[in-house]
Design a protein around this motif. Structure first.
Motif, PDB file in Angstrom:
ATOM      1  N   GLN A  95       5.448  15.540  21.244  1.00 15.22           N
ATOM      2  CA  GLN A  95       4.520  16.655  21.381  1.00 15.22           C
ATOM      3  C   GLN A  95       5.017  17.774  20.466  1.00 15.22           C
ATOM      4  O   GLN A  95       6.200  18.156  20.525  1.00 15.22           O
ATOM      5  CB  GLN A  95       4.478  17.163  22.826  1.00 15.22           C
ATOM      6  N   LEU A  96       4.126  18.299  19.634  1.00 17.01           N
ATOM      7  CA  LEU A  96       4.509  19.354  18.701  1.00 17.01           C
ATOM      8  C   LEU A  96       3.639  20.581  18.940  1.00 17.01           C
ATOM      9  O   LEU A  96       2.416  20.508  18.870  1.00 17.01           O
ATOM     10  CB  LEU A  96       4.349  18.868  17.261  1.00 17.01           C
ATOM     11  N   ASP A  97       4.310  21.718  19.206  1.00 20.58           N
ATOM     12  CA  ASP A  97       3.567  22.942  19.478  1.00 20.58           C
ATOM     13  C   ASP A  97       4.407  24.157  19.100  1.00 20.58           C
ATOM     14  O   ASP A  97       5.530  24.321  19.593  1.00 20.58           O
ATOM     15  CB  ASP A  97       3.191  23.004  20.965  1.00 20.58           C
ATOM     16  N   ASN A  98       3.887  24.991  18.204  1.00 18.58           N
ATOM     17  CA  ASN A  98       4.559  26.231  17.815  1.00 18.58           C
ATOM     18  C   ASN A  98       6.017  26.036  17.380  1.00 18.58           C
ATOM     19  O   ASN A  98       6.910  26.766  17.809  1.00 18.58           O
ATOM     20  CB  ASN A  98       4.501  27.242  18.965  1.00 18.58           C
TER      21      ASN A  98
ATOM     22  N   TYR B 119      18.592  20.014  18.820  1.00 18.74           N
ATOM     23  CA  TYR B 119      18.437  19.961  20.280  1.00 18.74           C
ATOM     24  C   TYR B 119      18.488  21.369  20.877  1.00 18.74           C
ATOM     25  O   TYR B 119      19.355  22.175  20.543  1.00 18.74           O
ATOM     26  CB  TYR B 119      19.537  19.100  20.902  1.00 18.74           C
ATOM     27  N   LYS B 120      17.551  21.643  21.773  1.00 23.76           N
ATOM     28  CA  LYS B 120      17.511  22.927  22.467  1.00 23.76           C
ATOM     29  C   LYS B 120      17.813  22.777  23.952  1.00 23.76           C
ATOM     30  O   LYS B 120      18.684  23.434  24.488  1.00 23.76           O
ATOM     31  CB  LYS B 120      16.141  23.588  22.274  1.00 23.76           C
TER      32      LYS B 120
ATOM     33  N   ARG C 163      13.743  18.907  24.129  1.00 27.39           N
ATOM     34  CA  ARG C 163      13.032  19.866  23.290  1.00 27.39           C
ATOM     35  C   ARG C 163      13.892  20.132  22.064  1.00 27.39           C
ATOM     36  O   ARG C 163      15.098  20.373  22.179  1.00 27.39           O
ATOM     37  CB  ARG C 163      12.791  21.176  24.046  1.00 27.39           C
ATOM     38  N   LEU C 164      13.253  20.098  20.904  1.00 26.88           N
ATOM     39  CA  LEU C 164      13.949  20.278  19.643  1.00 26.88           C
ATOM     40  C   LEU C 164      13.257  21.374  18.839  1.00 26.88           C
ATOM     41  O   LEU C 164      12.036  21.526  18.891  1.00 26.88           O
ATOM     42  CB  LEU C 164      13.941  18.974  18.837  1.00 26.88           C
ATOM     43  N   THR C 165      14.036  22.157  18.118  1.00 24.96           N
ATOM     44  CA  THR C 165      13.454  23.191  17.266  1.00 24.96           C
ATOM     45  C   THR C 165      13.745  22.878  15.801  1.00 24.96           C
ATOM     46  O   THR C 165      14.822  22.388  15.453  1.00 24.96           O
ATOM     47  CB  THR C 165      14.027  24.583  17.602  1.00 24.96           C
TER      48      THR C 165
ATOM     49  N   THR D 274       8.098  23.701  18.085  1.00 32.87           N
ATOM     50  CA  THR D 274       8.946  22.972  19.027  1.00 32.87           C
ATOM     51  C   THR D 274       8.463  21.531  19.135  1.00 32.87           C
ATOM     52  O   THR D 274       7.277  21.280  19.374  1.00 32.87           O
ATOM     53  CB  THR D 274       8.923  23.617  20.425  1.00 32.87           C
ATOM     54  N   LEU D 275       9.373  20.606  18.929  1.00 34.52           N
ATOM     55  CA  LEU D 275       9.066  19.179  19.062  1.00 34.52           C
ATOM     56  C   LEU D 275       9.677  18.678  20.361  1.00 34.52           C
ATOM     57  O   LEU D 275      10.883  18.781  20.579  1.00 34.52           O
ATOM     58  CB  LEU D 275       9.649  18.394  17.883  1.00 34.52           C
ATOM     59  N   VAL D 276       8.833  18.163  21.224  1.00 34.13           N
ATOM     60  CA  VAL D 276       9.298  17.570  22.473  1.00 34.13           C
ATOM     61  C   VAL D 276       9.157  16.058  22.354  1.00 34.13           C
ATOM     62  O   VAL D 276       8.103  15.561  21.965  1.00 34.13           O
ATOM     63  CB  VAL D 276       8.478  18.071  23.676  1.00 34.13           C
ATOM     64  N   VAL D 277      10.229  15.340  22.652  1.00 36.42           N
ATOM     65  CA  VAL D 277      10.175  13.880  22.675  1.00 36.42           C
ATOM     66  C   VAL D 277      10.606  13.425  24.068  1.00 36.42           C
ATOM     67  O   VAL D 277      11.694  13.725  24.524  1.00 36.42           O
ATOM     68  CB  VAL D 277      11.069  13.235  21.583  1.00 36.42           C
TER      69      VAL D 277
END
Length: 202
Positions: A151-154, A61-62, A198-200, A156-159
């Motif tokens: 959503q996955l980008d660079n 978790y970020k 946002r998760l890293t 970072t996973l956003v759920v």
């Protein structure tokens, strides 16, 4: 008494922010001007839906995340700023249920199982699926699944999920959901808004 006053102030501040968002959306709608729309970081994109292979791993978790289902959901040039304000207030509530940066993680295994760690302790397990642009978590011992848009980008996973579904997720990981009642009641009036995390990758 002091804690009650602090909670009241936080609720009032969040309510003011949401009122500001609503007024900006209404003003743009009335004027017929679409404004300068924010970037992909605020609007959900089908191109960023991860595959079942890409989601495998441990994600820490970020911070909170606020996204919109389409560019029409928020026709404001300041949408990214507004989103950040809401995210900041959301963190206040998430802190109350033990969700802080680096203190919680979700691990998705290749065999379609998952587990959640909070403060180093395993607090939930279950199974997951990715289909129809959603990741669905089924927590062990609970009947109601939790559907989220990933959503996955660079890296970072956003759920994110509908505000009304937040309770399902936090109940699944054993959090005290009573603290979320006010924030969900305020946010659910915002059409097209999804909230989450946002998760890293670790």
């Amino acid at each position: 008494m002091a804690l009650t006053a602090m909670a009241g102030n936080a609720n009032a501040q969040l309510s003011n922010i949401l009122g500001d968002v609503a007024s900006k959306v209404q003003a743009v709608t009335n004027s017929g001007d679409g404004g300068v729309l924010s970037t992909i970081t605020n609007v959900i994109s089908s191109k960023l839906i991860p595959t079942s292979t890409q989601i495998v791993g441990t994600w820490a978790y970020k911070e909170p995340a606020v996204m919109f289902t389409s560019s029409n959901a928020l026709k404001s040039a300041t949408s990214s700023v507004v989103s950040k304000q809401i995210e900041t207030k959301l963190q206040t509530y998430l802190t109350k249920v033990g969700i802080n940066k680096g203190k919680m993680s979700i691990t998705f295994e290749a065999d379609k199982t998952f587990y959640v760690l909070r403060a180093g302790k395993k607090v939930a397990t279950g199974t997951y699926t990715i289909a129809n642009r959603e990741v669905t978590l089924t927590f062990k011992g609970r009947k109601t699944p939790c559907k989220m848009t990933p959503q996955l980008d660079n890296g970072t996973l956003v759920v994110v999920m509908d505000v009304t579904k937040l309770k399902t997720f936090f109940e699944g990981i054993g959090s005290n959901v009573s603290q979320l009642a006010t924030v969900t009641s305020l946010l659910k009036s915002m059409d097209g808004m999804k909230v989450g995390m946002r998760l890293t990758k670790q």
